[in-house]
Design a protein around this motif. Structure first.
Motif, PDB file in Angstrom:
ATOM      1  N   ILE A 182       0.832  -1.208   0.000  1.00 53.06           N
ATOM      2  CA  ILE A 182       0.000   0.000   0.000  1.00 53.06           C
ATOM      3  C   ILE A 182       0.861   1.251   0.000  1.00 53.06           C
ATOM      4  CG2 ILE A 182      -1.633   1.320   1.415  1.00 53.06           C
ATOM      5  CD1 ILE A 182      -2.825  -1.372   2.304  1.00 53.06           C
ATOM      6  N   GLU A 183       1.971   1.235   0.749  1.00 57.80           N
ATOM      7  CA  GLU A 183       2.864   2.401   0.781  1.00 57.80           C
ATOM      8  C   GLU A 183       3.503   2.651  -0.575  1.00 57.80           C
ATOM      9  OE1 GLU A 183       4.861   5.674   2.290  1.00 57.80           O
ATOM     10  OE2 GLU A 183       3.173   4.530   3.078  1.00 57.80           O
ATOM     11  N   GLN A 184       3.907   1.562  -1.265  1.00 60.43           N
ATOM     12  CA  GLN A 184       4.485   1.717  -2.592  1.00 60.43           C
ATOM     13  C   GLN A 184       3.475   2.294  -3.570  1.00 60.43           C
ATOM     14  OE1 GLN A 184       6.046  -2.093  -3.725  1.00 60.43           O
ATOM     15  NE2 GLN A 184       7.777  -1.994  -2.318  1.00 60.43           N
ATOM     16  N   LEU A 185       2.232   1.812  -3.509  1.00 59.17           N
ATOM     17  CA  LEU A 185       1.191   2.347  -4.395  1.00 59.17           C
ATOM     18  C   LEU A 185       0.912   3.815  -4.085  1.00 59.17           C
ATOM     19  CD1 LEU A 185      -1.309  -0.663  -4.436  1.00 59.17           C
ATOM     20  CD2 LEU A 185       0.157   0.094  -6.308  1.00 59.17           C
ATOM     21  N   ARG A 186       0.944   4.187  -2.800  1.00 59.33           N
ATOM     22  CA  ARG A 186       0.708   5.582  -2.434  1.00 59.33           C
ATOM     23  C   ARG A 186       1.805   6.491  -2.995  1.00 59.33           C
ATOM     24  NH1 ARG A 186       2.293   9.173   1.226  1.00 59.33           N
ATOM     25  NH2 ARG A 186       3.788   7.699   2.112  1.00 59.33           N
ATOM     26  N   VAL A 187       3.070   6.032  -2.899  1.00 57.74           N
ATOM     27  CA  VAL A 187       4.180   6.830  -3.423  1.00 57.74           C
ATOM     28  C   VAL A 187       4.065   6.983  -4.934  1.00 57.74           C
ATOM     29  CG1 VAL A 187       6.682   6.847  -3.755  1.00 57.74           C
ATOM     30  CG2 VAL A 187       5.732   6.256  -1.527  1.00 57.74           C
ATOM     31  N   GLN A 188       3.699   5.891  -5.644  1.00 59.72           N
ATOM     32  CA  GLN A 188       3.538   5.973  -7.088  1.00 59.72           C
ATOM     33  C   GLN A 188       2.410   6.925  -7.467  1.00 59.72           C
ATOM     34  OE1 GLN A 188       2.993   1.987  -8.547  1.00 59.72           O
ATOM     35  NE2 GLN A 188       4.999   1.278  -7.847  1.00 59.72           N
ATOM     36  N   LEU A 189       1.307   6.895  -6.694  1.00 61.70           N
ATOM     37  CA  LEU A 189       0.192   7.795  -6.977  1.00 61.70           C
ATOM     38  C   LEU A 189       0.591   9.250  -6.767  1.00 61.70           C
ATOM     39  CD1 LEU A 189      -2.797   8.038  -7.708  1.00 61.70           C
ATOM     40  CD2 LEU A 189      -3.350   7.805  -5.297  1.00 61.70           C
ATOM     41  N   GLN A 190       1.348   9.531  -5.706  1.00 66.02           N
ATOM     42  CA  GLN A 190       1.806  10.900  -5.465  1.00 66.02           C
ATOM     43  C   GLN A 190       2.740  11.366  -6.589  1.00 66.02           C
ATOM     44  OE1 GLN A 190       3.576  10.728  -1.583  1.00 66.02           O
ATOM     45  NE2 GLN A 190       1.621  11.036  -0.511  1.00 66.02           N
ATOM     46  N   ARG A 212       1.563  15.286 -13.186  1.00 61.72           N
ATOM     47  CA  ARG A 212       0.417  15.922 -13.848  1.00 61.72           C
ATOM     48  C   ARG A 212       0.332  17.406 -13.497  1.00 61.72           C
ATOM     49  NH1 ARG A 212      -4.146  11.322 -12.533  1.00 61.72           N
ATOM     50  NH2 ARG A 212      -3.418   9.721 -14.003  1.00 61.72           N
ATOM     51  N   THR A 213       0.598  17.736 -12.211  1.00 66.90           N
ATOM     52  CA  THR A 213       0.563  19.136 -11.802  1.00 66.90           C
ATOM     53  C   THR A 213       1.646  19.942 -12.512  1.00 66.90           C
ATOM     54  OG1 THR A 213      -0.261  18.445  -9.626  1.00 66.90           O
ATOM     55  CG2 THR A 213       0.634  20.670  -9.808  1.00 66.90           C
ATOM     56  N   ALA A 214       2.867  19.355 -12.598  1.00 66.14           N
ATOM     57  CA  ALA A 214       3.955  20.054 -13.280  1.00 66.14           C
ATOM     58  C   ALA A 214       3.638  20.265 -14.752  1.00 66.14           C
ATOM     59  CB  ALA A 214       5.258  19.256 -13.123  1.00 66.14           C
ATOM     60  N   LYS A 215       3.021  19.264 -15.369  1.00 67.71           N
ATOM     61  CA  LYS A 215       2.673  19.387 -16.783  1.00 67.71           C
ATOM     62  C   LYS A 215       1.628  20.480 -16.995  1.00 67.71           C
ATOM     63  CE  LYS A 215       1.326  16.580 -20.753  1.00 67.71           C
ATOM     64  NZ  LYS A 215       0.989  15.229 -21.214  1.00 67.71           N
ATOM     65  N   ALA A 216       0.647  20.558 -16.066  1.00 70.68           N
ATOM     66  CA  ALA A 216      -0.389  21.584 -16.198  1.00 70.68           C
ATOM     67  C   ALA A 216       0.165  22.981 -15.969  1.00 70.68           C
ATOM     68  CB  ALA A 216      -1.521  21.295 -15.198  1.00 70.68           C
ATOM     69  N   GLY A 235      15.121  12.315  -2.294  1.00 72.99           N
ATOM     70  CA  GLY A 235      14.318  12.222  -3.523  1.00 72.99           C
ATOM     71  C   GLY A 235      13.846  10.808  -3.769  1.00 72.99           C
ATOM     72  N   ASP A 236      12.832  10.699  -4.611  1.00 75.80           N
ATOM     73  CA  ASP A 236      12.280   9.393  -4.961  1.00 75.80           C
ATOM     74  C   ASP A 236      13.016   8.804  -6.154  1.00 75.80           C
ATOM     75  OD1 ASP A 236      10.351   9.555  -2.976  1.00 75.80           O
ATOM     76  OD2 ASP A 236       8.971  10.669  -4.276  1.00 75.80           O
ATOM     77  N   PRO A 237      13.228   7.489  -6.183  1.00 78.56           N
ATOM     78  CA  PRO A 237      13.910   6.867  -7.327  1.00 78.56           C
ATOM     79  C   PRO A 237      13.021   6.831  -8.556  1.00 78.56           C
ATOM     80  CG  PRO A 237      13.151   5.191  -5.794  1.00 78.56           C
ATOM     81  CD  PRO A 237      12.860   6.509  -5.143  1.00 78.56           C
TER      82      PRO A 237
END
Length: 317
Positions: free
Chosen positions: A65-73, A79-83, A263-265
């Motif tokens: 669940i933690e891995q999925l949460r990090v991927q979702l963030q 998406r925010t940076a692209k917008a 930072g995230d990998p």
């Protein structure tokens, strides 16, 4: 005592009473009590084993669940940076109408009336806007990775380094000098890893031990066997290697981090960018046997540092 709960056979009770009329019944009661206690103890042990198994499964689910949460963030951040950084689509303003100038007409001929070009239909306008937008995006770098034209970072924070437990080791069926390990990384299933191990550590001694693995490399076939991660080894020479050792209190799935490089990998290292090839020369074991990147130590937070079992001042590959 109910016979359904009596583990002691009635015929044995009768035999004891026959052998010892005075104390036979007491001896039989004693044996009954001991048998019941043993059965209750077995039931309690089975309950404890089931509870431990549930705790392990809950721990794995929490990590997933933690891995999925990090991927979702991470996806939301991109998406925010692209917008924010993508320019708005251009609007097509109508061109001013210009009169068509006709040459002078000969005498007696009817003068040509200036005409405007026919207006564009809604389909034509939509097609022209689509062509212009495609033309503007051509050759522009993707804002998912390079907002505002920034160069991608190349440091050790892009590597997904995790602690794994080697479940078993066997020789590669088609390549002498290579071995195949099944490694538990705290995921739903173990990963298969193909490695080249020197003669410093016998393969059978690695079974059950902890190691550090690079987990975001692309899966590839090595002499017919798919390798899903990279085992990090300390190398004094091509024929003298040993796996890098995480802290003994680590558990499969723990991340290896670097204080100076947060930072995230990457989700997966792209082979064209050659991130591992650029970083590998700076991965070293220092004079105290501690694994470092440009002097910054490999660390499992709250548990300790990663070390070479016996080497010092050597490379990590």
């Amino acid at each position: 005592m109910d016979n359904s709960d009596n583990p002691f056979h009635p015929s044995l009770t009768a035999a004891l009473i026959k052998l010892d009329p005075e104390d036979g019944e007491q001896i039989a009661e004693y044996f009954k009590t001991q048998a019941l206690l043993m059965r209750e103890k077995a039931l309690l042990q089975a309950s404890v084993r089931d509870q431990k198994k549930l705790l392990v499964e809950n721990g794995k689910l929490k990590k997933d669940i933690e891995q999925l949460r990090v991927q979702l963030q991470e996806k939301q951040r991109r998406r925010t940076a692209k917008a924010l950084f993508s320019p708005p689509p251009p609007t097509l303003s109508p061109a001013p109408a210009t009169p068509v100038i006709q040459p002078p007409s000969p005498a007696g001929a009817t003068a040509a009336v200036p005409t405007n070009p026919p207006p564009l239909s809604s389909n034509d306008r939509g097609e022209r806007q689509s062509r212009r937008r495609r033309g503007e995006r051509k050759g522009r770098p993707s804002s998912d990775f390079l907002p505002l034209g920034a160069e991608p970072r190349v440091d050790v924070s892009r590597l997904d380094l995790r602690v794994g437990r080697i479940l078993n080791v066997r020789c590669h069926p088609l390549a002498e000098g290579l071995s195949v390990q099944e490694v538990d990384l705290g995921e739903s299933a173990p990963r298969r890893v193909v490695s080249k191990l020197g003669g410093k550590t016998p393969p059978e001694e690695l079974q059950g031990g902890l190691a550090v693995l690079l987990c975001n490399v692309k899966a590839r076939k090595v002499r017919g066997v798919v390798s899903q991660a990279r085992l990090l080894c300390c190398s004094a020479s091509d024929d003298c290697t040993e796996p890098l050792a995480p802290p003994t209190s680590s558990t499969p799935g723990d991340r290896v981090t670097f204080h100076n490089y947060p930072g995230d990998p990457d989700r997966e290292l792209q082979s064209k960018q050659k991130v591992w090839e650029l970083l590998q020369p700076d991965l070293q074991v220092d004079g105290r046997g501690v694994a470092t990147y440009k002097g910054c130590r490999f660390e499992v937070k709250g548990k300790g540092l990663c070390r070479a079992p016996s080497f010092t001042n050597c490379t990590i590959r």
